[in-house]
Design an enzyme around this catalytic site. Sequence first.
Site, short mmCIF file in Angstrom:
data_model
loop_
_atom_site.label_atom_id
_atom_site.label_comp_id
_atom_site.label_asym_id
_atom_site.label_seq_id
_atom_site.Cartn_x
_atom_site.Cartn_y
_atom_site.Cartn_z
N ASP A 1 -12.80 -4.56 -0.23
CA ASP A 1 -12.24 -5.72 -0.93
C ASP A 1 -13.18 -6.23 -2.03
O ASP A 1 -12.74 -6.59 -3.12
CB ASP A 1 -11.96 -6.87 0.05
CG ASP A 1 -10.70 -6.63 0.87
OD1 ASP A 1 -9.80 -5.92 0.39
OD2 ASP A 1 -10.61 -7.16 1.99
N SER A 7 0.81 -1.23 0.00
CA SER A 7 0.00 0.00 0.00
C SER A 7 0.84 1.28 0.00
O SER A 7 0.50 2.22 -0.72
CB SER A 7 -0.96 0.00 1.18
OG SER A 7 -1.87 -1.06 1.04
N GLY A 28 -12.49 -21.87 -1.85
CA GLY A 28 -12.01 -21.30 -0.59
C GLY A 28 -13.15 -20.64 0.16
O GLY A 28 -14.12 -20.17 -0.44
N ALA A 29 -13.04 -20.64 1.48
CA ALA A 29 -14.13 -20.09 2.31
C ALA A 29 -13.56 -19.30 3.49
O ALA A 29 -14.13 -19.28 4.58
CB ALA A 29 -15.04 -21.22 2.80
N GLY A 30 -12.44 -18.62 3.27
CA GLY A 30 -11.84 -17.78 4.32
C GLY A 30 -12.35 -16.35 4.22
O GLY A 30 -13.41 -16.08 3.63
N GLY A 31 -11.59 -15.43 4.79
CA GLY A 31 -11.99 -14.02 4.81
C GLY A 31 -12.12 -13.44 3.41
O GLY A 31 -13.07 -12.69 3.11
N ALA A 32 -11.20 -13.78 2.53
CA ALA A 32 -11.25 -13.24 1.17
C ALA A 32 -12.48 -13.74 0.43
O ALA A 32 -13.11 -13.00 -0.34
CB ALA A 32 -9.98 -13.63 0.42
N LYS A 67 -8.35 -6.57 11.01
CA LYS A 67 -9.55 -6.26 10.22
C LYS A 67 -10.86 -6.44 11.01
O LYS A 67 -11.82 -5.72 10.78
CB LYS A 67 -9.60 -7.11 8.95
CG LYS A 67 -8.59 -6.66 7.89
CD LYS A 67 -8.76 -7.51 6.64
CE LYS A 67 -8.01 -6.93 5.46
NZ LYS A 67 -8.44 -7.52 4.19
P1 ATR Z 1 -8.00 -15.40 3.47
O1 ATR Z 1 -8.38 -14.35 4.46
O2 ATR Z 1 -6.94 -14.97 2.48
O3 ATR Z 1 -9.20 -15.98 2.79
P2 ATR Z 1 -7.86 -17.68 5.22
O4 ATR Z 1 -9.05 -17.17 5.95
O5 ATR Z 1 -6.71 -18.20 6.00
O6 ATR Z 1 -7.26 -16.56 4.28
O7 ATR Z 1 -8.36 -18.79 4.18
C1 ATR Z 1 -7.47 -19.57 3.44
C2 ATR Z 1 -8.25 -20.45 2.46
O8 ATR Z 1 -7.30 -21.26 1.74
C3 ATR Z 1 -9.22 -21.40 3.13
O9 ATR Z 1 -10.33 -21.60 2.29
C4 ATR Z 1 -8.38 -22.68 3.25
O10 ATR Z 1 -9.12 -23.88 3.31
P3 ATR Z 1 -9.58 -24.45 4.77
O11 ATR Z 1 -10.77 -23.64 5.18
O12 ATR Z 1 -9.89 -25.88 4.52
O13 ATR Z 1 -8.41 -24.26 5.69
C5 ATR Z 1 -7.64 -22.63 1.93
N1 ATR Z 1 -6.44 -23.47 1.97
C6 ATR Z 1 -5.25 -23.18 2.54
N2 ATR Z 1 -4.39 -24.21 2.40
C7 ATR Z 1 -5.06 -25.19 1.73
C8 ATR Z 1 -4.72 -26.50 1.27
N3 ATR Z 1 -3.50 -27.03 1.46
N4 ATR Z 1 -5.68 -27.22 0.61
C9 ATR Z 1 -6.92 -26.71 0.39
N5 ATR Z 1 -7.29 -25.46 0.81
C10 ATR Z 1 -6.37 -24.72 1.46
#
Ligand code: ATR
Length: 275
Positions: free
Chosen positions: A106, A20, A132-136, A69
Amino acid sequence: MKPSVPLAGVVGDPISHSKSPLLFRHWLKRYGIAGHYIPMPIAAENFEQVIRALPKAGFVGLNVTLPHKTAALAIADKTTDRAIMIGAANTLIFRRDGLIHADNTDGYGFIANLKAGAPNWDPFWGSAAVLGAGGAARAVISSLLEAGVQEILLSNRTKGKADTLRSDFGSRVTVVDWIEAGDAIEEAKTIVNTTSLGMVGQPELRVPLDGLAPGDVVTDLVYAPLETGLLATARAAGCTVIDGLGMLLHQAVPGFERWFGQRPEVTEDTRLAVL
Ligand code: ATR
């Protein structure tokens, strides 16, 4: 006395990796604006105290990155609906009346990057697959739904996290088992990787990609490397490919405009400035 040169910055812990400052200084210079943008490492236990003091030192706002955040959302006096839906704030605005306003840009950055890379992208083309199902993923899903996408096929290694997003965002989200992520990709017209897979130092994304078809729009939130394995495969399959750096640039636009009074443009120069 109010200083005439506005100050803004980014807070996180750590903060040295943040792009940034390069981005904001590039725009300040381009538009000839007398302002400063400062990276500040702040420990979680000092977060609120430091944030509350900064307006008195001439700060007009802040970008917020990990791990603050959620705290940024919690301490704000006012919050946008989208920040609440995402459950996190990445932009704080210090208002003249002393109130702190929290937003999350975002999702805006994600859609702006998508539209910049695929100008004819249409939310009504068909389903979107989100890996993926994290914060992003929360930011991506909320912005795709807001844009009008009718069905999101959401697949995550840990299914329970995808189920939580399904219950938060409603019936336009369909959870697909991780083992069947390749089927979601085959069915979707828009494909988004929000996992960390494919990033430098992380394992490759190993879901089957033979369902990618010409005309699909494929984007990866990972931007190191710029061309991930997913994007290289998608390019070879004739898809429209959009890298993740643009989301980082576009999500900064609303903050810059608010703090410095000029809507900045994301150009090739802007990309070069942060690379
Ligand atoms: P962000 O805020 O960038 O989304 P996060 O909340 O840590 O980061 O989320 C990371 C994502 O990458 C999650 O969806 C995670 O899957 P899990 O919920 O099963 O942990 C995914 N991820 C990270 N490493 C992984 C791996 N080796 N195989 C599959 N998914 C992975």
